[in-house]
Design an enzyme around this catalytic site. Structure first.
Site, PDB file in Angstrom:
ATOM      1  N   LYS A  78     -10.982  -6.113   8.164  1.00  0.00           N
ATOM      2  CA  LYS A  78     -10.677  -6.732   6.603  1.00  0.00           C
ATOM      3  C   LYS A  78      -9.872  -7.742   6.771  1.00  0.00           C
ATOM      4  O   LYS A  78      -8.832  -7.857   7.414  1.00  0.00           O
ATOM      5  CB  LYS A  78      -9.523  -5.457   6.257  1.00  0.00           C
ATOM      6  CG  LYS A  78      -9.133  -5.681   4.589  1.00  0.00           C
ATOM      7  CD  LYS A  78      -8.363  -4.547   3.981  1.00  0.00           C
ATOM      8  CE  LYS A  78      -8.216  -4.810   2.634  1.00  0.00           C
ATOM      9  NZ  LYS A  78      -7.218  -5.897   2.594  1.00  0.00           N
TER      10      LYS A  78
ATOM     11  N   LYS B  55      -5.869   0.728   6.684  1.00  0.00           N
ATOM     12  CA  LYS B  55      -4.672  -0.350   7.119  1.00  0.00           C
ATOM     13  C   LYS B  55      -4.044   0.087   8.367  1.00  0.00           C
ATOM     14  O   LYS B  55      -3.543   1.163   8.787  1.00  0.00           O
ATOM     15  CB  LYS B  55      -3.847  -0.354   5.813  1.00  0.00           C
ATOM     16  CG  LYS B  55      -4.646  -0.439   4.622  1.00  0.00           C
ATOM     17  CD  LYS B  55      -5.467  -1.722   4.476  1.00  0.00           C
ATOM     18  CE  LYS B  55      -4.538  -2.971   4.239  1.00  0.00           C
ATOM     19  NZ  LYS B  55      -3.918  -2.950   2.736  1.00  0.00           N
TER      20      LYS B  55
ATOM     21  N   ASP C  86       0.846  -1.453  -0.032  1.00  0.00           N
ATOM     22  CA  ASP C  86      -0.078  -0.035   0.038  1.00  0.00           C
ATOM     23  C   ASP C  86       0.747   1.398  -0.207  1.00  0.00           C
ATOM     24  O   ASP C  86       0.524   2.023  -0.709  1.00  0.00           O
ATOM     25  CB  ASP C  86      -0.944   0.095   1.400  1.00  0.00           C
ATOM     26  CG  ASP C  86      -2.166  -0.896   0.973  1.00  0.00           C
ATOM     27  OD1 ASP C  86      -2.114  -1.526   0.062  1.00  0.00           O
ATOM     28  OD2 ASP C  86      -2.366  -1.633   2.214  1.00  0.00           O
TER      29      ASP C  86
ATOM     30  N   ASP D 120      -7.533 -11.033   6.266  1.00  0.00           N
ATOM     31  CA  ASP D 120      -6.560 -11.190   5.043  1.00  0.00           C
ATOM     32  C   ASP D 120      -6.468 -12.679   4.597  1.00  0.00           C
ATOM     33  O   ASP D 120      -5.965 -13.759   5.127  1.00  0.00           O
ATOM     34  CB  ASP D 120      -5.228 -11.121   5.935  1.00  0.00           C
ATOM     35  CG  ASP D 120      -3.996 -10.805   5.146  1.00  0.00           C
ATOM     36  OD1 ASP D 120      -3.850 -11.145   4.245  1.00  0.00           O
ATOM     37  OD2 ASP D 120      -2.553 -11.071   5.909  1.00  0.00           O
TER      38      ASP D 120
ATOM     39  N   CYS E 252      28.673  -6.317 -19.938  1.00  0.00           N
ATOM     40  CA  CYS E 252      29.270  -6.355 -21.214  1.00  0.00           C
ATOM     41  C   CYS E 252      30.505  -5.355 -21.320  1.00  0.00           C
ATOM     42  O   CYS E 252      30.982  -5.215 -22.324  1.00  0.00           O
ATOM     43  CB  CYS E 252      28.136  -5.992 -22.431  1.00  0.00           C
ATOM     44  SG  CYS E 252      27.560  -4.314 -21.917  1.00  0.00           S
TER      45      CYS E 252
ATOM     46  N   CYS F 200      23.443   0.853 -18.633  1.00  0.00           N
ATOM     47  CA  CYS F 200      24.389   0.524 -19.847  1.00  0.00           C
ATOM     48  C   CYS F 200      23.891   0.764 -21.015  1.00  0.00           C
ATOM     49  O   CYS F 200      22.835   0.733 -21.216  1.00  0.00           O
ATOM     50  CB  CYS F 200      24.256  -1.034 -19.561  1.00  0.00           C
ATOM     51  SG  CYS F 200      25.062  -1.963 -21.005  1.00  0.00           S
TER      52      CYS F 200
ATOM     53  N   TYR G 294     -19.258 -10.559   2.960  1.00  0.00           N
ATOM     54  CA  TYR G 294     -19.335  -8.819   3.185  1.00  0.00           C
ATOM     55  C   TYR G 294     -19.976  -8.336   2.112  1.00  0.00           C
ATOM     56  O   TYR G 294     -20.160  -7.119   2.240  1.00  0.00           O
ATOM     57  CB  TYR G 294     -18.039  -8.739   3.441  1.00  0.00           C
ATOM     58  CG  TYR G 294     -16.926  -8.883   2.743  1.00  0.00           C
ATOM     59  CD1 TYR G 294     -16.869  -8.232   1.195  1.00  0.00           C
ATOM     60  CD2 TYR G 294     -15.772  -9.790   2.915  1.00  0.00           C
ATOM     61  CE1 TYR G 294     -15.941  -8.403   0.401  1.00  0.00           C
ATOM     62  CE2 TYR G 294     -14.908  -9.786   1.964  1.00  0.00           C
ATOM     63  CZ  TYR G 294     -15.044  -9.231   0.653  1.00  0.00           C
ATOM     64  OH  TYR G 294     -13.866  -9.600  -0.461  1.00  0.00           O
TER      65      TYR G 294
ATOM     66  N   CYS H  17      29.306  -1.403 -17.388  1.00  0.00           N
ATOM     67  CA  CYS H  17      28.412  -2.365 -17.072  1.00  0.00           C
ATOM     68  C   CYS H  17      29.218  -3.701 -16.680  1.00  0.00           C
ATOM     69  O   CYS H  17      30.105  -3.822 -17.583  1.00  0.00           O
ATOM     70  CB  CYS H  17      27.836  -2.872 -18.296  1.00  0.00           C
ATOM     71  SG  CYS H  17      26.610  -4.124 -18.341  1.00  0.00           S
TER      72      CYS H  17
ATOM     73  N   GLU I  93     -15.936  -2.832   9.689  1.00  0.00           N
ATOM     74  CA  GLU I  93     -15.699  -4.444   9.795  1.00  0.00           C
ATOM     75  C   GLU I  93     -14.341  -4.627   9.563  1.00  0.00           C
ATOM     76  O   GLU I  93     -13.577  -4.079   8.749  1.00  0.00           O
ATOM     77  CB  GLU I  93     -16.561  -5.218   8.426  1.00  0.00           C
ATOM     78  CG  GLU I  93     -16.116  -4.757   7.239  1.00  0.00           C
ATOM     79  CD  GLU I  93     -17.162  -5.505   6.041  1.00  0.00           C
ATOM     80  OE1 GLU I  93     -17.187  -6.504   6.205  1.00  0.00           O
ATOM     81  OE2 GLU I  93     -17.790  -4.859   5.514  1.00  0.00           O
TER      82      GLU I  93
ATOM     83  N   CYS J 272      24.414  -6.001 -24.808  1.00  0.00           N
ATOM     84  CA  CYS J 272      24.800  -6.337 -23.674  1.00  0.00           C
ATOM     85  C   CYS J 272      23.857  -7.579 -23.360  1.00  0.00           C
ATOM     86  O   CYS J 272      22.566  -7.648 -23.431  1.00  0.00           O
ATOM     87  CB  CYS J 272      24.166  -5.360 -22.693  1.00  0.00           C
ATOM     88  SG  CYS J 272      24.047  -5.582 -20.854  1.00  0.00           S
TER      89      CYS J 272
END
Length: 704
Positions: free
Chosen positions: A128, A324, A47, A130, A432, A447, A236, A429, A126, A453
Site C-alpha cells: 500500500k 496496516k 485508522d 503512501d 466568560c 460552559c 493498481y 468557563c 500488494e 460566551c
C-alpha cells in the site's frame, strides 16, 4: 471522551460524546491530509480512531451520526483547481490490523457469497503506497484528463501536472477505447532528500516527508514546478472501462503493464490466508529497503466476477482490504495544561508539550480528553492507566491520534519530578465565567453561557463561514476574530454579517480605511456576502452549528423537509410530533432529533436564527435523482431463505438499483420478495395487498 476506555463499558451518553469527538478529529484530519497535503496524524493513528468510531456505532447503532466518518471518503477538492467528476467513484479501503481482522475479512466474503470455508478463494497482495491517489482517463488511447481522489465523487483537475510524470504514458497502443487507470503518485526517498536539499540551499520551504512532497508537487497550479520535481506512479486499479482488462485482478494488472504502466513488482497471487500473511511479513521485512514509503499491504479478491458480485459499501469495496502497519509513539514532558472552549461549550484540556517529533510531525500539543482522564479514571470512577494520574511536569507517552492535537496515552511515574503539579479542572468557563457543568452520564464539562460566551460565539461564527457552510470569501477565521472584537463594526451573530455593509455606510470610520483593508478588499467582501444571501437549504441547516448535525445530516434533513418553512414548522411544533417525524428519517436518531428541538426551543438561539433568516433567500432542496431501474424508488422487504444469492447480496443489489430495503412489512411496502420458508411477513403482506414475488421473479426483475 477519553479514547482508551473499552467500547463495551461506555454508557449511551458517553458513546454519543465520543462519536462527536471522533467525527471532529477525523474530519479535520481528512481535510489536512487531502486538501492541505499536511497530514497531522499517521495513517495508523487515523485508522485506530476510525476503527473505534465503527465499534461504537456497532454497539450503539441508534447513535450513528448522519455525517459519520464511516460514510466519508477523502475531503472536498481544494480551491484553485478545476473540478472533475469521477465516472466511477474513487473509494477508500476498509482496514485490517492483525491476523484476526484478516480472517474476518475472508469469512465475511464467504458468508456474502455463500461459499464454504474450504472453497478456493484467491487474493492478490500488494504494497500500500503512501502517496496521492490519481485517476487517469484515456479515450482512443490518448490521455484526456487526470484527477485526484477529492471526496470520491469529484476530484481536482491536475491533467497538466500528471503529464509531466515519466511513469504516466500520454498515449496507449492497444488499449480499450475508454480506460480509466488508477494508482498512486509517490516520491522515492532519494528524490525526496535531493528535493529538500535543493530547497534548503535556496531558502525555500522543505517538506516533512515524501508523501507531503509528492502531494504538494502534483497539486501545483504551475505544472512547470511539478515537472521539476521527481514524481513516480504505480498503477493498481481502474475505473470506467469500455471493455474488460481480463478475468482476474492479476490478468488486468498484467494488461496495464503491457500498456506501459508501472505495476508494483511485489504484487503476488495468494491462495488463502496463510499465503496472504506470509506475503505481509515479506513486504514488512523489505519495507526499509524499498526506497519509497508504504503503510501496509492491500488484498483484493482475484476473480473479477466475484468482485462484481461483492460490489461496494457506501465508501469501501467489499472485495478489498488494507492490512496496516503499526503506529508510532514518543515520550516527552508536559510543560502546562490549557483549557479550550469549543463551539458546543465543551471544556477541553490540552497539554502543552516539550516539542517532540512523532512519525515525521513535530508535536507540541496533545489532548487530555477530560477531567477524568487527567485523574486516571473513567467517567464511572474505574481506573485507567492502572490509576496513574497526569500532572504538569510528567514524562508522558504521546500517541498521534487526531487533529493538530495528538493524545497523551500514558505517564512514566518513575520519572515524575518532585515538583510535578496537580491540575485543578475549572468549574467555571475560563472565557466568560459562566458555570461549567457536567451532566449525569456525560464525560465532558460544558460552559452554560451559550451565545454570551465569546469562545462559543466566535467558534460558531467560524463554523458559519466555513467552506461547507456559507463559505464567504474574504471572511475566514482570522477576520471573524477581528470583527468579533471590533467595537464599531462588530460581528457577534450570523445576522450581523449581512448587515455589515449597511452599518459600514453609517459608520464614520469606514472599513476601507482600516488596517488590513482597502477600497477593493472591502468591496469584494461586501460582494461576497451578498452572493451568499441566496443559500441552499442543506447549507443553511449545517451552518447553524447545531450539535450532532453534520454535513450529511443536514443533507438528509433538507431532502426530507424540502423547504425551510417545513423544517422550521416541524421543529417549533409539538415536540412529540417533531421527534416522531425526525426519527423516521433514515440516519436521524433520537439524540440528533432532541438536539434540533432543543436548539429551536432556546429563546436566544431562536432569535438569532430568525434574525438570520430575514436576510436570506433559502433555496428549496432539489429532488433526489431516481435511478433508471424497475425497482427505483420502491420499498422492498426480503423474507425467507434465498438460494441463489445471500440476503446481504440481494439487499445490496436492490439499494444499488435505487430501492429502499426495509426490515418489516407495512402499508408503505411496495414489494415483498419471499424465499423458501417465508412466514408471517408474507402473510401480512398479502393482508395489506402488497405485491409478493418469489426469488426467480426477483432475479428476472433486476436482470440478474
Amino acid at each position: 471522551m477519553e479514547g482508551d476506555r473499552p467500547v463495551e463499558k461506555l454508557s449511551e451518553a458517553e458513546a454519543q460524546a465520543e462519536l462527536d469527538r471522533l467525527a471532529g478529529l477525523l474530519d479535520k484530519a481528512n481535510r489536512a491530509y487531502y486538501q492541505a497535503d499536511a497530514p497531522v496524524m499517521a495513517d495508523a493513528e487515523f485508522d485506530a480512531l476510525k476503527r473505534r468510531n465503527a465499534a461504537i456505532e456497532a454497539r450503539f447503532p441508534a447513535l450513528k451520526r448522519a455525517d459519520s466518518p464511516t460514510e466519508q471518503v477523502g475531503a472536498p477538492p481544494a480551491e484553485g483547481f478545476g473540478k472533475i467528476r469521477h465516472t466511477v467513484r474513487m473509494l477508500s479501503l476498509a482496514n485490517a490490523f492483525d491476523a484476526d481482522d484478516l480472517r474476518e475479512f475472508d469469512a465475511r466474503i464467504r458468508r456474502y457469497l455463500g461459499l464454504k470455508d474450504d472453497a478456493p478463494l484467491a487474493f492478490t497482495a500488494e504494497p500500500k503506497i503512501d502517496g496521492l491517489s490519481l485517476s487517469l482517463r484515456y479515450e482512443a488511447g490518448r490521455l484526456i484528463h487526470a484527477a485526484t481522489r477529492g471526496d470520491g465523487e469529484t476530484g481536482e483537475d491536475v491533467t497538466a501536472n500528471a503529464a509531466t510524470i515519466d511513469d504516466i504514458p500520454q498515449r496507449l497502443s492497444g488499449a480499450p477505447d475508454l480506460l480509466e487507470v488508477r494508482g498512486e503518485v509517490y516520491m522515492r526517498h532519494a528524490d525526496f532528500q535531493a528535493l529538500n536539499a535543493r530547497a534548503a540551499e535556496t531558502g525555500k520551504r522543505t517538506f516533512a516527508n515524501p508523501r507531503n512532497a509528492a502531494a504538494g508537487s502534483l497539486r501545483q497550479l504551475d505544472p512547470e514546478i511539478t515537472r521539476a520535481r521527481p514524481l513516480s506512479f504505480f498503477a493498481y486499479s481502474w475505473g470506467a472501462l469500455s471493455e474488460a482488462l481480463g478475468e482476474t485482478q492479476m490478468d488486468a494488472l498484467e494488461r496495464l503493464r503491457r500498456l506501459g504502466f508501472s505495476i508494483n513488482p511485489l504484487t503476488r497471487l495468494c491462495d488463502g490466508l496463510d499465503e496472504m500473511l506470509a506475503q505481509y511479513r515479506e513486504i514488512e521485512a523489505r519495507r526499509a529497503d524499498l526506497g519509497y514509503d508504504i503503510d501496509g499491504v492491500v488484498y483484493k479478491v482475484n476473480d473479477l466476477s466475484l468482485q462484481g458480485r461483492l460490489g461496494f459499501r457506501s465508501t469501501t469495496p467489499r472485495w478489498a482490504i488494507a492490512h496496516k502497519f503499526a503506529a508510532e509513539t514518543a515520550w516527552t514532558v508536559i510543560e502546562g495544561i490549557d483549557i479550550q472552549v469549543g463551539r458546543t461549550g465543551a471544556l477541553s484540556p490540552v497539554a502543552r508539550l516539550r516539542p517532540i517529533n512523532v512519525g515525521g510531525v513535530l508535536v507540541s500539543n496533545a489532548t487530555l480528553h477530560n477531567e477524568d482522564y487527567i485523574q486516571g479514571r473513567d467517567s464511572k470512577g474505574a481506573p485507567i492507566r492502572e490509576g496513574r494520574d497526569i500532572r504538569i511536569g510528567d514524562r508522558v507517552q504521546v500517541y498521534r491520534a487526531g487533529d493538530v492535537i495528538p493524545k497523551v496515552a500514558d505517564v512514566d511515574l518513575s520519572a515524575r519530578p518532585t515538583d510535578a503539579r496537580l491540575f485543578a479542572f475549572p468549574e467555571s468557563c475560563p472565557e466568560c465565567g459562566s458555570p461549567a457543568v457536567r451532566e449525569p452520564g456525560d464525560s465532558v464539562r460544558r460552559c452554560t453561557g451559550g451565545l454570551i460566551c465569546p469562545a462559543q460565539a466566535m467558534e460558531r461564527l467560524k463554523h458559519f463561514v466555513s467552506r461547507n457552510a456559507f463559505d464567504i470569501e474574504g471572511l475566514g477565521a482570522k477576520q471573524v476574530e477581528a470583527f468579533y472584537h471590533d467595537d464599531q463594526l462588530p460581528i457577534r451573530t450570523p445576522a450581523d454579517i449581512f448587515t455589515l455593509e449597511a452599518r459600514d455606510r453609517q459608520n464614520v470610520t469606514k472599513l476601507r480605511n482600516r488596517s488590513g483593508w482597502g477600497e477593493t478588499s472591502a468591496h469584494n467582501l461586501f460582494r461576497a456576502i451578498d452572493e451568499r444571501r441566496r443559500i441552499p437549504l442543506h447549507r443553511m441547516i449545517f451552518a447553524l452549528g447545531i450539535r450532532h448535525v453534520g454535513e450529511t445530516a443536514a443533507q438528509l434533513l433538507a431532502r426530507h423537509f424540502g423547504t425551510w418553512h417545513a423544517f422550521e414548522t416541524c421543529l417549533t411544533g409539538p415536540s412529540e410530533a417533531a421527534i416522531s417525524e425526525l426519527t423516521a428519517i433514515n440516519g436521524v436518531g433520537p439524540v440528533m432529533a432532541q438536539s434540533l428541538i432543543d436548539t429551536f426551543a432556546n429563546a436566544a438561539e431562536r432569535r438569532a436564527i430568525d434574525d438570520l433568516a430575514t436576510h436570506l433567500e433559502i433555496q428549496d432542496a432539489e429532488a433526489p435523482q431516481v435511478k433508471d431501474s424497475e425497482i427505483a424508488g420502491l420499498t422492498l422487504v426480503f423474507t425467507g431463505t434465498l438460494t441463489r444469492m445471500t440476503r446481504a447480496e440481494a439487499k445490496a443489489r436492490a439499494e444499488a438499483l435505487g430501492a429502499k430495503v426495509a426490515g418489516s412489512v407495512s402499508a408503505k411496502t411496495d414489494l415483498l420478495i419471499a424465499g423458501e420458508g417465508a412466514g408471517s411477513k408474507a402473510t401480512k403482506a398479502e393482508a395489506l395487498g402488497v405485491r409478493v414475488i418469489d426469488e426467480d421473479a426477483w432475479l428476472d426483475l433486476i436482470g440478474a
